[in-house]
Design a protein around this motif. Structure first.
Motif, short mmCIF file in Angstrom:
data_model
loop_
_atom_site.label_atom_id
_atom_site.label_comp_id
_atom_site.label_asym_id
_atom_site.label_seq_id
_atom_site.Cartn_x
_atom_site.Cartn_y
_atom_site.Cartn_z
N LYS A 1 -22.74 66.80 32.52
CA LYS A 1 -22.08 65.72 33.26
C LYS A 1 -22.61 65.62 34.68
O LYS A 1 -22.82 64.53 35.21
CB LYS A 1 -20.56 65.94 33.27
N ALA A 2 -22.83 66.78 35.32
CA ALA A 2 -23.34 66.79 36.69
C ALA A 2 -24.73 66.16 36.78
O ALA A 2 -25.08 65.51 37.76
CB ALA A 2 -23.37 68.22 37.23
N ALA B 1 -20.10 70.77 31.77
CA ALA B 1 -20.09 70.42 33.19
C ALA B 1 -21.52 70.24 33.71
O ALA B 1 -21.77 69.36 34.55
CB ALA B 1 -19.37 71.50 34.00
N PRO C 1 -10.50 67.72 30.51
CA PRO C 1 -10.94 66.32 30.55
C PRO C 1 -11.04 65.67 29.18
O PRO C 1 -10.78 64.47 29.04
CB PRO C 1 -12.31 66.39 31.24
N SER D 1 -5.74 68.03 40.69
CA SER D 1 -6.54 67.76 39.51
C SER D 1 -5.81 66.80 38.59
O SER D 1 -6.39 65.90 38.01
CB SER D 1 -6.82 69.07 38.75
N SER E 1 -11.79 73.39 31.17
CA SER E 1 -12.96 72.88 30.45
C SER E 1 -12.53 71.89 29.36
O SER E 1 -13.17 70.86 29.16
CB SER E 1 -13.76 74.03 29.83
N ALA F 1 -19.57 73.47 39.31
CA ALA F 1 -20.84 72.74 39.22
C ALA F 1 -21.16 72.04 40.54
O ALA F 1 -22.31 72.06 41.02
CB ALA F 1 -20.77 71.71 38.09
N THR F 2 -20.15 71.44 41.15
CA THR F 2 -20.34 70.74 42.43
C THR F 2 -20.71 71.71 43.53
O THR F 2 -21.61 71.44 44.35
CB THR F 2 -19.05 69.98 42.82
N THR G 1 -15.79 71.85 36.83
CA THR G 1 -16.38 70.72 37.57
C THR G 1 -16.59 71.09 39.03
O THR G 1 -17.63 70.77 39.62
CB THR G 1 -15.45 69.49 37.47
N GLU G 2 -15.62 71.78 39.60
CA GLU G 2 -15.73 72.22 40.99
C GLU G 2 -16.86 73.23 41.14
O GLU G 2 -17.61 73.19 42.11
CB GLU G 2 -14.41 72.84 41.45
N SER H 1 -12.03 74.98 38.91
CA SER H 1 -12.38 74.32 37.65
C SER H 1 -13.89 74.38 37.48
O SER H 1 -14.63 74.67 38.42
CB SER H 1 -11.93 72.86 37.65
N ASN I 1 -18.19 64.10 27.27
CA ASN I 1 -17.92 65.12 28.29
C ASN I 1 -19.00 66.21 28.32
O ASN I 1 -18.84 67.21 29.02
CB ASN I 1 -16.55 65.74 28.05
#
Length: 334
Positions: free
Chosen positions: A261-262, A258, A77, A29, A74, A241-242, A238-239, A236, A326
């Motif tokens: 952003k996604a 997140a 970033p 990361s 969170s 959300a992915t 972000t992970e 995380s 963000n």
């Protein structure tokens, strides 16, 4: 050549600071963050008691040019981008304030989770601990009489499914009891949630246990019920959300930032209302949406003049814009 050497040394210092913070699996990361811009933000481990009292001399013999933030993925970033832009803008501390020595600005931002961040601040292995949850009374006590907190943003946990989910159009609202049954594993198929939904398996995604989101969701939704051991943990937000976006049968509590952003380029996540309330900015700020949390950093030591200069930058118009970029709701005005 000098620039390459500087980046190499910065990377080595950063690796050692991550060990000090106790951040698990954060090397990748951090590498990703430092590659966002060639001149990434730098930092080193802070030793407890190194900081001088407010108004201390800025003589280079006792000036600590390095600042370390550690903790919440969170907040990571936001703080990482601000550390980078601050370093690029000023380069050396004397350009921030003429009373500071001409030393390179070194600000590291290391991920690792809210619990890790608070512990690092208590232990003195970081100057500031980053959190994405309320701080506990015992943590405030451990940080001592000089405890200070700085709320940067407001966040919420959106109950989300993939836009590819065959049931996405029918999943508009879930009450707390149903969410408990999904996340504790009592419901294993979508048809158990509602007979009109498909018979596909439900795949639950959560943050890892060191993340503030895990505690927030536990308190706001689960109560005394435990999340199923079969849930897939994410390192995380972000992970997470992915993971949810990529799984047509996935469901998870994706942070508001997140989530935004996604979905910036295209809609990959579908939000589900909780007890009839959507996770909108209006409902989060009013308190009507119950799964929410502060995003902040804390310290238990006296803040030095150069640390205060960076904090002022965080709460400037530049910081406000970074929070919005963000996907979060700023906790302060421009």
């Amino acid at each position: 050549m000098k620039k390459q050497l500087s980046l190499l040394l910065g990377g080595l210092l950063l690796a050692s600071s991550l060990v000090a913070c106790g951040a698990k699996g954060s090397t990748a990361s951090t590498t990703a963050a430092t590659s966002d811009k060639e001149t990434a933000a730098e930092s080193t481990t802070a030793k407890e008691g190194e900081s001088k009292a407010e108004g201390a001399s800025s003589d280079s013999s006792d000036f600590k040019a390095q600042i370390l933030f550690c903790g919440s993925t969170s907040l990571y970033p936001i703080m990482s981008s601000l550390a980078s832009s601050f370093t690029e803008k000023y380069e050396t501390w004397d350009k921030v304030d003429a009373s500071f020595p001409k030393e390179n600005i070194s600000i590291y931002v290391a991920p690792g989770g809210s619990g890790v961040g608070v512990k690092a601040a208590v232990d003195g292995t970081a100057d500031f601990g980053m959190l994405a949850r309320d701080i506990k009374d015992k943590e405030v006590e451990s940080l001592g009489k000089d405890y200070k907190s700085f709320e940067v943003a407001k966040d919420a946990l959106t109950v989300s499914v993939s836009s590819k989910n065959p049931n996405a159009d029918k999943l508009e609202n879930l009450d707390t009891e149903t969410l408990q049954k999904i996340f504790d594993g009592e419901y294993t198929k979508w048809s158990q949630v509602d007979s009109s939904l498909s018979d596909d398996e439900i795949h639950v995604y959560i943050r890892d246990l060191s993340g503030g989101a895990y505690e927030v969701f536990q308190k706001a939704v689960m109560g005394d019920k435990e999340i199923t051991p079969s849930a897939t943990q994410s390192a995380s937000m972000t992970e997470l959300a992915t993971n949810v976006a990529n799984d047509p049968n996935g469901i998870g509590y994706v942070g508001f930032g997140a989530f935004n952003k996604a979905n910036k380029e295209s809609t990959v996540l579908k939000e589900i209302k909780v007890d009839g309330v959507e996770a909108s900015e209006e409902k989060i700020l009013s308190g009507d949406y119950k799964i929410q949390r502060p995003v902040m950093f804390v310290t238990g030591k006296t803040i030095t003049k150069n640390e205060q200069a960076f904090i002022d930058y965080v709460f400037s118009e530049t910081g406000y814009d970074a929070v919005v970029a963000n996907g979060y709701i700023p906790a302060f005005t421009k």
